[in-house]
Design a protein around this motif. Structure first.
Motif, short mmCIF file in Angstrom:
data_model
loop_
_atom_site.label_atom_id
_atom_site.label_comp_id
_atom_site.label_asym_id
_atom_site.label_seq_id
_atom_site.Cartn_x
_atom_site.Cartn_y
_atom_site.Cartn_z
N THR A 7 34.43 2.68 58.66
CA THR A 7 33.04 2.50 59.13
C THR A 7 32.85 1.04 59.50
N ILE A 8 31.97 0.83 60.49
CA ILE A 8 31.61 -0.54 60.87
C ILE A 8 30.11 -0.60 61.06
N ASP A 9 29.50 -1.61 60.50
CA ASP A 9 28.06 -1.79 60.53
C ASP A 9 27.73 -3.18 61.09
N PRO A 10 27.05 -3.25 62.23
CA PRO A 10 26.47 -2.16 63.03
C PRO A 10 27.52 -1.52 63.93
N ALA A 11 27.10 -0.38 64.54
CA ALA A 11 28.05 0.36 65.37
C ALA A 11 28.39 -0.38 66.65
N GLU A 12 27.44 -1.14 67.18
CA GLU A 12 27.67 -1.94 68.39
C GLU A 12 27.87 -3.39 68.00
N ILE A 13 28.73 -4.05 68.75
CA ILE A 13 29.07 -5.44 68.44
C ILE A 13 28.04 -6.38 69.05
N HIS A 14 27.49 -7.24 68.21
CA HIS A 14 26.55 -8.28 68.64
C HIS A 14 27.25 -9.63 68.46
N LEU A 15 27.27 -10.40 69.54
CA LEU A 15 27.97 -11.69 69.46
C LEU A 15 27.28 -12.67 68.52
N ASP A 16 26.00 -12.42 68.23
CA ASP A 16 25.27 -13.34 67.35
C ASP A 16 25.16 -12.82 65.92
N SER A 71 56.38 7.16 52.14
CA SER A 71 56.22 7.56 53.54
C SER A 71 55.00 6.84 54.12
N TRP A 72 54.74 7.08 55.39
CA TRP A 72 53.59 6.46 56.03
C TRP A 72 53.21 7.28 57.26
N PHE A 73 52.00 6.99 57.77
CA PHE A 73 51.55 7.60 59.02
C PHE A 73 50.63 6.59 59.73
N PRO A 74 50.59 6.63 61.06
CA PRO A 74 49.77 5.67 61.79
C PRO A 74 48.32 6.16 61.93
N SER A 75 47.43 5.20 61.99
CA SER A 75 46.03 5.53 62.27
C SER A 75 45.83 5.59 63.78
N LYS A 76 44.67 5.97 64.19
CA LYS A 76 44.37 5.99 65.61
C LYS A 76 43.64 4.70 66.00
N PRO A 77 43.75 4.29 67.25
CA PRO A 77 43.03 3.08 67.67
C PRO A 77 41.53 3.34 67.79
N VAL A 78 40.77 2.30 67.56
CA VAL A 78 39.30 2.40 67.65
C VAL A 78 38.80 1.27 68.54
N ASN A 79 38.07 1.64 69.59
CA ASN A 79 37.44 0.66 70.47
C ASN A 79 35.96 0.58 70.15
N PHE A 80 35.46 -0.63 70.04
CA PHE A 80 34.05 -0.85 69.70
C PHE A 80 33.28 -1.22 70.95
N ASP A 81 32.06 -0.70 71.04
CA ASP A 81 31.17 -1.04 72.15
C ASP A 81 30.40 -2.30 71.83
N ILE A 82 30.15 -3.10 72.87
CA ILE A 82 29.36 -4.31 72.69
C ILE A 82 27.91 -4.01 73.05
N ALA A 83 27.00 -4.50 72.25
CA ALA A 83 25.58 -4.22 72.48
C ALA A 83 25.12 -4.90 73.76
N PRO A 84 24.30 -4.22 74.58
CA PRO A 84 23.78 -4.84 75.80
C PRO A 84 22.80 -5.95 75.47
N VAL A 120 33.95 -12.80 68.56
CA VAL A 120 34.14 -13.92 69.48
C VAL A 120 34.18 -13.35 70.90
N ILE A 121 34.04 -14.24 71.88
CA ILE A 121 34.06 -13.78 73.26
C ILE A 121 35.45 -13.24 73.59
N SER A 122 35.50 -12.00 74.04
CA SER A 122 36.78 -11.34 74.29
C SER A 122 36.58 -10.26 75.35
N ASP A 123 37.70 -9.86 75.97
CA ASP A 123 37.64 -8.78 76.96
C ASP A 123 37.42 -7.43 76.31
N GLU A 124 37.87 -7.30 75.06
CA GLU A 124 37.70 -6.03 74.36
C GLU A 124 37.57 -6.28 72.87
N TYR A 125 36.97 -5.30 72.19
CA TYR A 125 36.81 -5.35 70.75
C TYR A 125 37.45 -4.07 70.21
#
Length: 343
Positions: free
Chosen positions: A56-65, A147-160, A122-127
């Motif tokens: 989980t990530i709080d908040p769901a959208e990324i705020h640069l501030d 043993s082990w298993f891989p997780s799936k990738p997660v892309n985060f949206d940036i807040a407008p 931070v300022i980036s092309d993707e989160y």
């Protein structure tokens, strides 16, 4: 009867006013809650088999501030030991500023592992959270199996930056925008500019003065005296009715020439002291001494006795000074040649 009606009316009016106030407060509160919704939490399930992996990530959208809190919670059977993965090198667009691992808790045959990360965007092309390995040891088997298993990738949206409908007159432009500097900054620049100009003017004057002094030092006594005489005539002091000042400078030109040519401190001596000093000097003939005496005494009348000479007298005094410098310089060369021949 009339009084009872009035009381009943006032009572009902009070009840109505109270209900109206409560309604207004409710509507205002509701509008505020609607305008400022609570931030959502993004949840991603990465479970596999009997091991549950929830991020989980709080908040769901990324705020640069604003910082974000990422929580990784892994639940496994108590006979399976899970190693919490390190996510620092798996995060893109974030700086990890803190980490908190809770003690594993076992309940009802399940063990819960939990890790929280404090992330600063931070300022980036993707989160993004790249896939990470979930390593575990199954102790129910003999020997224990790793043993082990891989997780799936997660892309985060940036807040407008602006939510809702954007006005038509708002334009997005990447061109630089001129921001007027504050008054203090402009004033400091003006002061610096004016100071620089003044310093340049002073430096230029000093340069000219030094260059002039160097030129004068390179001149012979005759050349320097004639140069000073030309500068004096260019001032046109006589026309400006500054006759006394003219005679002071004219006599000083002659005195300085004598000092440079014959090493006699004429500028610091009175006329009598100067004439007494040169009377026994072989470099000054009787004729030259007589001409200098007439010239200097006439100048003393103008300087100290407030005598105002005629224009012809001023012309003759100028000619005498020039003629003496040129004649004495020529005689000096003859004397030098004669000394050289005798040697």
């Amino acid at each position: 009867m009339f009084k009872k009606v009035i009381k009943l009316f006032i009572c009902r009016a009070g009840i109505f006013t109270g209900l109206l106030c409560v309604s207004v407060i409710f509507l205002a509160t509701g509008a505020k809650i609607k305008d400022n919704p609570q931030p959502k939490i993004l949840t991603e399930d990465m479970s596999k088999g009997s091991i549950q992996v929830v991020m989980t990530i709080d908040p769901a959208e990324i705020h640069l501030d604003k910082d974000a809190i990422l929580t990784l919670k892994i639940t496994s059977p108590s006979e399976i030991e899970v190693k919490m993965p390190d996510l620092e090198d798996r995060l893109i667009g974030f700086i990890q500023n803190g980490k908190l691992d809770k003690e594993p808790a076992t309940h009802a045959g399940k063990t819960v592992y939990e890790r929280q990360l404090l992330l600063s965007p931070v300022i980036s092309d993707e989160y993004r959270l790249s896939p990470f390995p979930v390593t575990y040891v199954d102790k129910s088997k003999t020997p224990a199996e790793t043993s082990w298993f891989p997780s799936k990738p997660v892309n985060f949206d940036i807040a407008p930056v602006i939510r809702g409908n954007v006005e038509k007159d708002i334009e997005v432009s990447m061109k630089p925008v001129w921001i007027y500097p504050p008054f203090k900054t402009v004033a400091s620049y003006v002061v610096i500019f004016i100071s620089a100009i003044i310093l340049l003017m002073i430096a230029w004057k000093l340069f000219k003065r030094v260059r002039r002094e160097i030129q004068l030092l390179r001149m012979s006594p005759k050349e320097r005296a004639l140069e000073e005489l030309a500068e004096l005539l260019a001032k046109d002091l006589v026309t400006k009715n500054l006759v006394k000042e003219f005679y002071v400078e004219l006599t000083m030109i002659v005195r300085r020439y004598i000092e440079r040519e014959h090493s006699i401190r004429a500028p610091e001596q009175t006329t009598e002291e100067f004439l007494d000093a040169v009377s026994n000097d072989q470099r000054f003939s009787r004729e030259i001494i007589t001409r200098l005496k007439t010239f200097l005494e006439a100048a003393d009348l103008v300087k100290f006795a407030a005598y105002h000479p005629e224009s012809d007298a001023i012309t003759r005094a100028t000619a005498t000074a020039k003629d003496y410098v040129e004649t004495d310089s020529a005689e000096g060369k003859v004397r030098q040649a004669a000394k050289g021949g005798n040697n």
